[in-house]
Design a protein around this motif. Structure first.
Motif, PDB file in Angstrom:
ATOM      1  N   ASP A   1      -1.864   6.392  10.026  1.00 59.03           N
ATOM      2  CA  ASP A   1      -1.182   7.107   8.954  1.00 59.03           C
ATOM      3  C   ASP A   1      -2.189   7.368   7.833  1.00 59.03           C
ATOM      4  OD1 ASP A   1       1.204   6.742  10.364  1.00 59.03           O
ATOM      5  OD2 ASP A   1       1.650   4.865   9.325  1.00 59.03           O
ATOM      6  N   GLU A   2      -1.970   8.463   7.084  1.00 60.62           N
ATOM      7  CA  GLU A   2      -2.872   8.808   5.987  1.00 60.62           C
ATOM      8  C   GLU A   2      -2.071   9.155   4.738  1.00 60.62           C
ATOM      9  OE1 GLU A   2      -6.347  10.806   8.833  1.00 60.62           O
ATOM     10  OE2 GLU A   2      -5.311  12.034   7.338  1.00 60.62           O
ATOM     11  N   PHE A   3      -2.576   8.742   3.597  1.00 67.26           N
ATOM     12  CA  PHE A   3      -1.915   8.988   2.325  1.00 67.26           C
ATOM     13  C   PHE A   3      -2.963   9.365   1.271  1.00 67.26           C
ATOM     14  CE2 PHE A   3       0.061   5.548   4.672  1.00 67.26           C
ATOM     15  CZ  PHE A   3       1.405   5.886   4.713  1.00 67.26           C
ATOM     16  N   TYR A   4      -2.589  10.274   0.367  1.00 68.63           N
ATOM     17  CA  TYR A   4      -3.396  10.545  -0.819  1.00 68.63           C
ATOM     18  C   TYR A   4      -2.581  10.148  -2.047  1.00 68.63           C
ATOM     19  CZ  TYR A   4      -7.097  13.167   1.535  1.00 68.63           C
ATOM     20  OH  TYR A   4      -8.155  13.525   2.317  1.00 68.63           O
ATOM     21  N   VAL A   5      -3.224   9.443  -2.974  1.00 64.45           N
ATOM     22  CA  VAL A   5      -2.584   9.000  -4.210  1.00 64.45           C
ATOM     23  C   VAL A   5      -3.372   9.561  -5.386  1.00 64.45           C
ATOM     24  CG1 VAL A   5      -1.812   7.016  -5.563  1.00 64.45           C
ATOM     25  CG2 VAL A   5      -1.867   6.874  -3.054  1.00 64.45           C
ATOM     26  N   HIS A   6      -2.658  10.159  -6.353  1.00 65.80           N
ATOM     27  CA  HIS A   6      -3.301  10.786  -7.507  1.00 65.80           C
ATOM     28  C   HIS A   6      -3.542   9.740  -8.586  1.00 65.80           C
ATOM     29  CE1 HIS A   6      -3.236  13.977 -10.906  1.00 65.80           C
ATOM     30  NE2 HIS A   6      -4.396  14.023 -10.287  1.00 65.80           N
ATOM     31  N   LYS A   7      -4.799   9.520  -8.928  1.00 71.01           N
ATOM     32  CA  LYS A   7      -5.154   8.462  -9.873  1.00 71.01           C
ATOM     33  C   LYS A   7      -4.517   8.655 -11.253  1.00 71.01           C
ATOM     34  CE  LYS A   7      -9.717   7.619  -7.786  1.00 71.01           C
ATOM     35  NZ  LYS A   7     -11.169   7.733  -8.038  1.00 71.01           N
ATOM     36  N   PRO A   8      -4.630   9.839 -11.889  1.00 68.24           N
ATOM     37  CA  PRO A   8      -4.039   9.979 -13.229  1.00 68.24           C
ATOM     38  C   PRO A   8      -2.529   9.762 -13.236  1.00 68.24           C
ATOM     39  CG  PRO A   8      -5.622  11.742 -12.828  1.00 68.24           C
ATOM     40  CD  PRO A   8      -5.418  11.042 -11.522  1.00 68.24           C
ATOM     41  N   THR A   9      -1.836  10.225 -12.193  1.00 66.98           N
ATOM     42  CA  THR A   9      -0.382  10.042 -12.124  1.00 66.98           C
ATOM     43  C   THR A   9      -0.036   8.567 -11.943  1.00 66.98           C
ATOM     44  OG1 THR A   9      -0.116  12.254 -11.189  1.00 66.98           O
ATOM     45  CG2 THR A   9       1.698  10.738 -10.875  1.00 66.98           C
ATOM     46  N   LEU A  10      -0.802   7.863 -11.117  1.00 70.07           N
ATOM     47  CA  LEU A  10      -0.576   6.433 -10.922  1.00 70.07           C
ATOM     48  C   LEU A  10      -0.828   5.673 -12.222  1.00 70.07           C
ATOM     49  CD1 LEU A  10       0.133   4.307  -8.744  1.00 70.07           C
ATOM     50  CD2 LEU A  10      -2.326   4.048  -8.348  1.00 70.07           C
ATOM     51  N   THR A  11      -1.874   6.038 -12.931  1.00 65.71           N
ATOM     52  CA  THR A  11      -2.190   5.397 -14.204  1.00 65.71           C
ATOM     53  C   THR A  11      -1.066   5.606 -15.219  1.00 65.71           C
ATOM     54  OG1 THR A  11      -4.555   5.698 -13.819  1.00 65.71           O
ATOM     55  CG2 THR A  11      -3.864   5.311 -16.095  1.00 65.71           C
TER      56      THR A  11
ATOM     57  N   SER B   1       3.519   2.920   8.717  1.00 69.37           N
ATOM     58  CA  SER B   1       3.205   1.504   8.932  1.00 69.37           C
ATOM     59  C   SER B   1       3.257   0.687   7.652  1.00 69.37           C
ATOM     60  CB  SER B   1       1.821   1.374   9.580  1.00 69.37           C
ATOM     61  OG  SER B   1       0.856   2.154   8.890  1.00 69.37           O
ATOM     62  N   ILE B   2       3.240   1.341   6.480  1.00 66.04           N
ATOM     63  CA  ILE B   2       3.416   0.656   5.194  1.00 66.04           C
ATOM     64  C   ILE B   2       4.331   1.506   4.315  1.00 66.04           C
ATOM     65  CG2 ILE B   2       1.290  -0.690   5.182  1.00 66.04           C
ATOM     66  CD1 ILE B   2      -0.031   1.500   3.532  1.00 66.04           C
ATOM     67  N   SER B   3       4.899   0.878   3.297  1.00 65.45           N
ATOM     68  CA  SER B   3       5.848   1.561   2.406  1.00 65.45           C
ATOM     69  C   SER B   3       5.114   2.314   1.303  1.00 65.45           C
ATOM     70  CB  SER B   3       6.803   0.545   1.782  1.00 65.45           C
ATOM     71  OG  SER B   3       6.088  -0.308   0.890  1.00 65.45           O
ATOM     72  N   ASP B   4       5.845   3.194   0.619  1.00 66.80           N
ATOM     73  CA  ASP B   4       5.269   3.892  -0.527  1.00 66.80           C
ATOM     74  C   ASP B   4       4.793   2.902  -1.593  1.00 66.80           C
ATOM     75  OD1 ASP B   4       5.829   6.264   0.706  1.00 66.80           O
ATOM     76  OD2 ASP B   4       7.292   6.974  -0.772  1.00 66.80           O
ATOM     77  N   GLU B   5       5.570   1.848  -1.818  1.00 67.44           N
ATOM     78  CA  GLU B   5       5.178   0.851  -2.816  1.00 67.44           C
ATOM     79  C   GLU B   5       3.861   0.189  -2.436  1.00 67.44           C
ATOM     80  OE1 GLU B   5       9.308   1.860  -3.077  1.00 67.44           O
ATOM     81  OE2 GLU B   5       8.180   1.045  -1.371  1.00 67.44           O
ATOM     82  N   GLU B   6       3.686  -0.071  -1.150  1.00 65.55           N
ATOM     83  CA  GLU B   6       2.436  -0.691  -0.698  1.00 65.55           C
ATOM     84  C   GLU B   6       1.263   0.281  -0.799  1.00 65.55           C
ATOM     85  OE1 GLU B   6       4.315  -3.955   2.428  1.00 65.55           O
ATOM     86  OE2 GLU B   6       4.021  -1.875   3.062  1.00 65.55           O
ATOM     87  N   VAL B   7       1.518   1.558  -0.522  1.00 62.37           N
ATOM     88  CA  VAL B   7       0.466   2.568  -0.683  1.00 62.37           C
ATOM     89  C   VAL B   7      -0.015   2.596  -2.137  1.00 62.37           C
ATOM     90  CG1 VAL B   7      -0.060   5.040  -0.618  1.00 62.37           C
ATOM     91  CG2 VAL B   7       1.268   4.000   1.232  1.00 62.37           C
ATOM     92  N   GLU B   8       0.927   2.608  -3.075  1.00 58.45           N
ATOM     93  CA  GLU B   8       0.551   2.659  -4.489  1.00 58.45           C
ATOM     94  C   GLU B   8      -0.101   1.348  -4.947  1.00 58.45           C
ATOM     95  OE1 GLU B   8       3.988   3.981  -6.659  1.00 58.45           O
ATOM     96  OE2 GLU B   8       3.566   6.088  -6.199  1.00 58.45           O
ATOM     97  N   SER B   9       0.321   0.231  -4.378  1.00 56.14           N
ATOM     98  CA  SER B   9      -0.325  -1.048  -4.691  1.00 56.14           C
ATOM     99  C   SER B   9      -1.774  -1.039  -4.220  1.00 56.14           C
ATOM    100  CB  SER B   9       0.445  -2.198  -4.029  1.00 56.14           C
ATOM    101  OG  SER B   9      -0.213  -3.429  -4.213  1.00 56.14           O
TER     102      SER B   9
END
Length: 670
Positions: free
Chosen positions: A235-245, A288-296
């Motif tokens: 599985d692949e995910f992209y997370v936006h750093k400024p939005t996460l911050t 294989s992992i949740s959205d919360e785990e991706v952001e963690s």
């Protein structure tokens, strides 16, 4: 502890000469990042002094150097013979007595701390490994689920021997590292029970474009070696750093991998420490992992990147027992972070029969005769300029990879070691095709295209293409602001690095066609479509919870990726403008669309949105836009309504937008 062993939590990056970059990095994180939420398993490391002492024992170093001095690493057969001879020598020579005693003492201390039932990972850490300007990733071996002192010692010896595997010898020569200038440290680290959890790799930038405001996360079930080796499509995910911050939902995109196999502990008492088993079909179609785990994970990656002050390549593991996520390796990213300020463009001039598709690595095009190889015993048959086609390419194949015009594999993901090395060599690769070795015939001319987004394509024949380069520093200033047309979210990160004033047109129908491909009414009424369409819907949507959530999420992912790539510049999104014949071409679409004589002026745009027949579908698009603007905070997104024929149509659309939380004048929406 001693000059031969050190606890991991005693180490910092100042100890690279002693324990190599990998082990020093583990100690650096244990000492400095634990309080910031980064969990790293403990253990100990053997030192470079122990390694040199071992090599001096019984004249081992002289015998190794004698063999290396006569070696031409470009002679593949000679490289294989010499490497095997050196590794056999290392396995035969005993440890010096004081070194062995220090290992015994260090392991006894771990048993006191963690108990006698704990298993361990034994990994290599070269003193020249993971330097900012070189990628030694995967050149030495890793041994998992090792238990007991005798087995630890054997694994350490195997790790030492792996410094002289074929790919490591060749890499040092090609990169100008003297063999005697590289020492090896063995890291003995507590195993994370990811065999019953999940694991993967993440980068603190986009591996393909170098875009720095995203964390790229891969994940699969079981032990992480399957992802690292390229044996599974994760599985692949992209997370936006400024939005996460900013504390907002920050996942820009999700791609579900096939995850057909996983590596787990082998039953106790057998010869093998780990085994590969099938993943249940119902689990393959879930993330294989949740959205919360991706952001963690992304949060940890950003903490690590901030500490080191540079882009990082990180391996992680989720323990299936305690549910916690651990960082097991972190090293500098060595490819995109060193890219020059040059825009390179490959343009395909013609097309032909598509033989296979997969995940594209790099943005180049390569062509040549296909060479199908099942294993390394066929290395001598490979000729420079051929296209390597195989089931799974790992770093052992580096001598071939550097001579290939392109690489195509059945298995693998974009963060496996083979992909990393392909990027470093500048060789286009298409990985995870599934059927490449069956679809491509040996000796056929093929063209491998990685220049058109996330999907790489293998075409029949030698196709014409153009290669253009531009140095950004030399591009002239222009007196007008130019906005881009961006229809493919996969290419947004790369496009955003060109001079631009934002996106003047992002067509939603392109996002729907490329990222969803199913008619919205088929998703809203899955029970009404044929059985084969229902199966496709199940396959694609199960991970999202429902077909409707899949439709909304995928639109939001596509738009948010473009918006994040160009933020804070304006991104004008045109709501879907499929014509009826185009909607009919979507999966399950033919039964929901009228047969129009002239669809160009028919049921499309604003008139479609306000019709009772389609309004509910348009409202799903509105939900996606609200999610991007209001929940993710990407308010640089503006909306365009296409094909408005009357004032009443305009008023009707504005009312629907307002009813769905997209009111003009609120939250910056014009």
């Amino acid at each position: 502890m001693s000059e031969n062993t050190l606890r991991l939590d005693q180490l910092t990056m100042n100890d690279v000469p002693l324990v190599g970059g990998k082990n020093a990095s583990l100690g650096e994180m244990l000492q400095n990042l634990t309080a910031l939420g980064v969990s790293v398993p403990g253990g100990f490391a053997t030192t470079s002094m122990a390694y040199h002492q071992f090599l001096e024992h019984e004249g081992l170093a002289d015998r190794i150097n004698g063999l290396l001095n006569e070696l031409n690493v470009d002679d593949v057969a000679a490289l294989q013979r010499t490497g095997a001879q050196i590794r056999d020598l290392i396995m035969e020579v005993p440890f010096p007595p004081d070194m062995e005693a220090d290992i015994d003492t260090a392991y006894a201390a771990l048993e006191v701390e963690y108990g006698t039932e704990t298993s361990w990972a034994v990994r290599s850490s070269a003193t020249a490994e993971d330097l900012p300007d070189a990628s030694f990733a995967g050149q030495q071996e890793t041994y998992l689920n090792v238990s007991g002192l005798d087995n630890i010692k054997q694994a350490i010896r195997l790790v030492f021997a792996s410094l002289f595997n074929d790919r490591a010898i060749a890499y040092r020569v090609h990169q100008g590292f003297a063999h005697e200038g590289v020492a090896l440290s063995a890291g003995i680290q507590k195993m994370v029970r990811s065999d019953i959890g999940a694991s993967g790799v993440m980068f603190t930038l986009d591996t393909e474009s170098g875009f720095n405001d995203a964390v790229f996360v891969t994940s699969s079930y079981g032990l992480g070696e399957m992802v690292v080796q390229g044996a599974v499509n994760p599985d692949e995910f992209y997370v936006h750093k400024p939005t996460l911050t900013a504390g907002r939902p920050a996942i820009l995109s999700r791609h579900i991998g096939s995850k057909m196999e996983k590596m787990e502990y082998a039953p106790a008492g057998g010869d093998e420490l780990v085994q590969i088993v099938p993943v249940a079909e119902d689990d393959q179609i879930l993330f294989s992992i949740s959205d919360e785990e991706v952001e963690s994970l992304a949060t940890m990656a950003m903490v690590i990147e901030k500490h080191y002050g540079r882009p990082m390549d990180i391996e992680w593991a989720k323990d299936g027992n305690d549910g916690r996520i651990y960082i097991v390796q972190a090293r500098p990213e060595t490819v995109q972070s060193q890219s020059a300020n040059i825009i390179e463009k490959y343009i395909l001039k013609s097309r032909s029969e598509v033989l296979s598709t997969g995940r594209s690595i790099g943005h180049r095009i390569g062509s040549g005769k296909a060479c199908l190889m099942n294993d390394l015993s066929q290395m001598d048959s490979f000729e420079p300029g051929q296209v390597l086609v195989t089931d799974m390419t790992d770093p052992d194949w580096e001598p071939i990879m550097k001579r290939a015009s392109a690489i195509v594999t059945n298995r693998g993901g974009r963060t496996c070691h083979a992909a990393i090395i392909a990027r470093e060599l500048g060789v286009p690769a298409v990985v995870g095709c599934g059927d490449a070795t069956a679809a491509v015939k040996a000796g056929d001319d093929v063209t491998v295209v990685c220049s058109e987004g996330d999907t790489g394509v293998v075409y029949q024949g030698l196709l014409d293409f153009e290669h253009v380069t531009h140095e950004l520093d030399e591009m002239p200033e222009i007196p007008v602001k130019i906005m881009m047309n961006v229809g493919n979210p996969d290419r947004a990160f790369g496009f955003s690095q060109l001079p631009n004033a934002g996106v003047g047109l992002a067509r939603l129908e392109f996002v729907i066609n490329n990222m969803i491909g199913i008619h919205p009414k088929a998703l809203m009424n899955p029970e009404s479509v044929p059985e084969e369409v229902q199966q496709i819907i199940k396959q694609r949507t199960t991970a999202y919870g429902s077909p409707i959530e899949y439709y909304v999420s995928r639109i939001a992912e596509g738009v948010s990726t473009i918006a994040a790539a160009f933020a804070p510049k304006k991104v004008i999104v045109r709501m879907s403008d499929f014509k009826s014949n185009e909607y009919a071409n979507l999966i399950g679409g033919s039964q929901f669309e009228p047969d129009e004589e002239n669809p160009m002026i028919g049921f499309r745009g604003a008139s479609r949105y306000i019709s009772e027949d389609f309004r509910a579908c348009f409202e799903l698009e509105c939900q996606a836009m609200k999610r991007v603007r209001d929940e993710m905070g990407l308010t640089n997104v503006e909306l365009m309504i296409p094909f408005v024929r009357t004032v009443d149509e305009a008023k009707g659309v504005v009312e629907i937008l307002r009813d769905n939380g997209l009111e003009r004048g609120k939250n910056g929406l014009r």
